[in-house]
Write an enzyme that holds these catalytic residues in place. Structure first.
Site, short mmCIF file in Angstrom:
data_model
loop_
_atom_site.label_atom_id
_atom_site.label_comp_id
_atom_site.label_asym_id
_atom_site.label_seq_id
_atom_site.Cartn_x
_atom_site.Cartn_y
_atom_site.Cartn_z
N ARG A 1 0.85 -1.19 0.00
CA ARG A 1 0.00 0.00 0.00
C ARG A 1 0.89 1.25 0.00
NH1 ARG A 1 -2.26 -3.74 3.44
NH2 ARG A 1 -4.44 -4.29 3.03
N HIS B 1 11.16 -6.47 3.75
CA HIS B 1 11.64 -5.63 2.66
C HIS B 1 11.41 -6.30 1.32
CE1 HIS B 1 15.23 -8.20 3.65
NE2 HIS B 1 15.23 -8.34 2.32
N HIS C 1 13.79 -10.40 -4.62
CA HIS C 1 13.02 -11.14 -3.61
C HIS C 1 12.20 -10.23 -2.71
CE1 HIS C 1 16.76 -10.55 -1.02
NE2 HIS C 1 15.82 -10.24 -0.13
N GLU D 1 12.03 -14.73 0.63
CA GLU D 1 12.97 -14.89 1.74
C GLU D 1 12.19 -14.97 3.04
OE1 GLU D 1 16.47 -12.47 4.19
OE2 GLU D 1 15.76 -11.68 2.27
N HIS E 1 0.16 -8.48 0.50
CA HIS E 1 0.23 -9.92 0.20
C HIS E 1 1.33 -10.20 -0.80
CE1 HIS E 1 -2.65 -8.31 -2.91
NE2 HIS E 1 -1.86 -9.01 -3.70
N GLU F 1 -2.21 -14.34 -2.44
CA GLU F 1 -3.20 -14.28 -3.51
C GLU F 1 -2.87 -15.35 -4.54
OE1 GLU F 1 -5.25 -10.98 -6.51
OE2 GLU F 1 -3.25 -10.59 -5.69
#
Length: 323
Positions: free
Chosen positions: A16, A100, A171, A237, A264, A310
């Site tokens: 977001r 991250h 990642h 990760e 997500h 998702e």
């Protein structure tokens, strides 16, 4: 109706954002390009999908659902004008869970200098601390963006140029309470393969890197500060801090409860109906089944820590939706 998890892809990570134009400008500096936008004016939010799309990218020109390494930015209307609105970046309490995203680059010193010259801040510069081969830049909302190298760090220190078109969205990191439960879930149920493990006993944590499909050759470590999987995309990760699994009251924040930030990760599958049937047979916990609500072309599975995953159709493999 069949499904093969080896054909799945870790398609995107959703964050977001407060101001989409400010965020898009930042990720364009990192070489990404907007490849799709889904507007939802009735629900008062828009989705922006960014990815690497240069001639050097791994998935140039592909349908957004057929890629790995996509970043989805979700903007809820009005947040950009709300001075009190603040995103949870996942790295402080309350709201610690997501860690991250990571971008791998050609010449890390030049890449970090370019970000700094553009006026952006760092959580950790290359010269900070003991780890001189990674940096953490901060995006406009304070999300951490790890910067790693796919060329030896000691051989790029005098190179002043960097090509953002060659970068990878390598990642996304999430913290997990019980590494054994999470590894079993992502391998046995989601069908991912463990690429490598980085044990950090002296600091009390381990890192586990998973992806579709497996690559045993990537399991070995490399010297000179080069991550052996740095040129890949679509890696997950998992960070496990020793002892959290023994605390019955310990819980990570999933990003969707208040305070919100990370939303997500998303996997795209070869056959959505068959994949969801397989997940049902595996006994997953659902946030949303395909048949729930108005959106019949997406589902959400919950992982052991309550993170949302998702599930969508890879439209290159089977055309089902016009998005």
């Amino acid at each position: 109706m069949t499904t093969n998890p080896h054909k799945y892809a870790l398609n995107h990570t959703m964050l977001r954002v407060k101001d989409p134009q400010r965020s898009i400008k930042y990720y364009e500096l990192l070489g990404m390009k907007q490849i799709n936008k889904i507007e939802n004016p009735d629900a008062k939010f828009d989705l922006y999908f960014l990815a690497y799309d240069s001639p050097k990218s791994l998935s140039k020109g592909e349908h957004w659902t057929a890629r790995q390494g996509v970043l989805e930015l979700t903007h809820n209307y009005g947040t950009e004008n709300n001075d009190s609105f603040k995103i949870n970046n996942g790295n402080s309490e309350p709201g610690k869970g997501f860690g991250h995203i990571c971008v791998s680059v050609d010449h890390i010193q030049a890449a970090c200098q370019r970000i700094e010259d553009a006026g952006y801040k760092f959580q950790k510069k290359l010269t900070d601390g003991r780890m001189r081969s990674i940096a953490f830049a901060l995006d406009p909302d304070g999300y951490w963006v790890e910067i790693i190298a796919f060329n030896p760090v000691d051989k790029t220190e005098n190179i002043k140029e960097t090509d953002p078109g060659s970068y990878r969205f390598n990642h996304s990191m999430i913290r997990v309470k019980d590494h054994e439960k999470s590894l079993k879930f992502y391998q046995d149920i989601m069908g991912m393969s463990l690429l490598r493990t980085s044990e950090n006993a002296s600091n009390g944590f381990n890192l586990y890197f998973l992806a579709y499909p497996g690559n045993d050759e990537a399991a070995k470590e490399s010297a000179n500060g080069v991550n052996p999987t740095a040129e890949r995309e679509g890696i997950l990760e998992l960070t496990w801090n020793y002892g959290t699994e023994k605390d019955a009251n310990f819980k990570y924040h999933n990003g969707n409860d208040e305070p919100q930030g990370f939303g997500h990760i998303c996997i795209s599958v070869d056959d959505l109906d068959a994949a969801c049937k397989r997940f049902e047979e595996k006994g997953v916990n659902w946030k949303k089944r395909l048949t729930d609500g108005r959106m019949k072309n997406i589902a959400f599975v919950l992982d052991p820590d309550g993170y949302w995953i998702e599930v969508i159709q890879n439209e290159k493999m089977k055309r089902t939706s016009n998005w």
